[in-house]
Design an enzyme around this catalytic site. Structure first.
Site, PDB file in Angstrom:
ATOM      1  N   CYS A  95     -19.592  -6.085 -20.836  1.00 47.79           N
ATOM      2  CA  CYS A  95     -19.533  -4.627 -20.920  1.00 47.79           C
ATOM      3  C   CYS A  95     -18.160  -4.177 -21.401  1.00 47.79           C
ATOM      4  O   CYS A  95     -18.041  -3.313 -22.275  1.00 47.79           O
ATOM      5  CB  CYS A  95     -19.857  -4.007 -19.561  1.00 47.79           C
ATOM      6  SG  CYS A  95     -19.940  -2.202 -19.583  1.00 47.79           S
ATOM      7  N   CYS A 193     -24.168  -2.900 -12.218  1.00 42.80           N
ATOM      8  CA  CYS A 193     -24.704  -1.540 -12.222  1.00 42.80           C
ATOM      9  C   CYS A 193     -26.200  -1.482 -12.519  1.00 42.80           C
ATOM     10  O   CYS A 193     -26.901  -0.630 -11.989  1.00 42.80           O
ATOM     11  CB  CYS A 193     -23.927  -0.663 -13.204  1.00 42.80           C
ATOM     12  SG  CYS A 193     -24.034  -1.181 -14.925  1.00 42.80           S
TER      13      CYS A 193
END
Length: 353
Positions: A95, A193
């Site tokens: 990410c 997440c």
């Protein structure tokens, strides 16, 4: 800006220093249902609203960029493919690499800004002797995030700012409280997440349509000890949840994807001394001309350990630790330091010894 206290205080510090700042929150999901556990994630609607509110209080604009396609392709798909291939991927590194830096730097160039800034606990410097930008540890040793930023290249570092690099977490929270930020005491995100409940295997099954088949649990000699319920449910170095009775705790040593076998052994036999690292990125040095005595972290929560690092070819490294290490998992990352400076890092390909 994730909506957390770190990126909020980073924004504040830049604004107070006189920079022309614009706050950006990244939309990473097509469906907000993927982020129901708001207390654990950094991607809910409430997080975006927290970031907007902080920008309003500071007096800077706030925007939301839609990076859902990039996030799906470069983070979620890589995560699933890695586990299905027997690896132990780190989606937070991907990410950072492909979304928060690569894609955001491209957007910076399009919009004509000078820097991308984040709330990472790391420092950037320039070495006049080598003519290279350097990535250094944050001064808060408990929060240092240089490990997850090993992929930064010279052009990216030239256009990066890390406002929290010289601060500690208590100082950051104190600054947020002093300015009345609504997230001054907000909990930190601890889990992945897009898997807020922590059930990685179930997520991969739903995402890919795969069904994990049971298989044999064996020791390193091939003796069958039990049955596993899907290789993706285990990680190298894992101790709990193996489900095999033994005179002392067993650890996951490796995963045989082709044979669908989980290989386990006792702790003393799972330690590794040498690893092969691929796709190395060099920061402080353009390359390693000869084997270098450095300190290496083989996973995020490990302290850097003394090791000899040798470059093999253009992008491969062989790391030899001074003492055997636990859980050198293929798919994780090995990052080499010279003092508090990141020299290079890459993906662990396999254990050599």
């Amino acid at each position: 800006m994730s909506g957390g206290v770190d990126s909020s205080v980073a924004t504040l510090a830049l604004a107070e220093a006189g920079f022309d700042v614009q706050g950006v929150t990244l939309k990473l999901f097509e469906n907000e249902d993927a982020c129901l556990a708001e207390s654990k994630t950094c991607c809910s609607l409430k997080d975006a609203e927290d970031a907007r509110q902080v920008c309003l209080e500071i007096g800077v604009p706030h925007y939301v960029f839609n990076f859902t396609k990039t996030f799906n392709r470069e983070v979620i798909d890589r995560f699933c493919d890695g586990y299905l291939g027997g690896m132990t991927p780190n989606p937070c590194v991907d990410c950072n690499r492909y979304v928060k830096f690569e894609a955001l730097q491209a957007r910076r160039r399009e919009l004509g800004f000078d820097y991308v800034a984040t709330g990472h606990y790391a420092r950037r410097g320039y070495n006049e002797r080598t003519g290279r930008y350097e990535l250094r540890c944050g001064v808060d040793g408990n929060k240092d995030q240089s490990y997850v930023l090993f992929h930064l290249d010279q052009d990216t570092l030239e256009h990066m700012l890390f406002p929290l690099g010289e601060l500690t977490k208590p100082q950051v929270r104190a600054m947020a409280a002093e300015h009345g930020f609504i997230n001054a005491d907000k909990r930190e995100s601890q889990d992945i997440c897009f898997v807020p409940d922590g059930d990685y295997a179930r997520f991969i099954e739903l995402r890919t349509g795969s069904r994990f088949e049971a298989g044999e649990i064996v020791d390193r000699s091939g003796t069958v000890l039990g049955t596993h319920d899907g290789l993706a449910r285990y990680t190298v170095g894992q101790r709990k949840g193996i489900g095999v009775a033994a005179p002392e705790p067993l650890y996951v040593y490796a995963k045989d994807v082709e044979g669908n076998r989980l290989i386990v052994d006792f702790d003393r036999n799972t330690l590794c001394t040498r690893i092969l690292v691929r796709d190395a990125n060099f920061i402080a040095r353009a390359r390693l001309e000869e084997p270098a005595a450095l300190r290496v972290k083989a996973h995020y929560r490990q302290a850097a350990r003394p090791a000899t690092v040798e470059q093999v070819g253009e992008t491969n490294l062989v790391v030899t630790f001074a003492e055997p290490q636990r859980a050198c998992a293929p798919g994780q990352f090995a990052v080499a330091y010279d003092g508090d400076t990141v020299v290079c890092g890459g993906t662990i390909e396999r254990v050599l010894a």
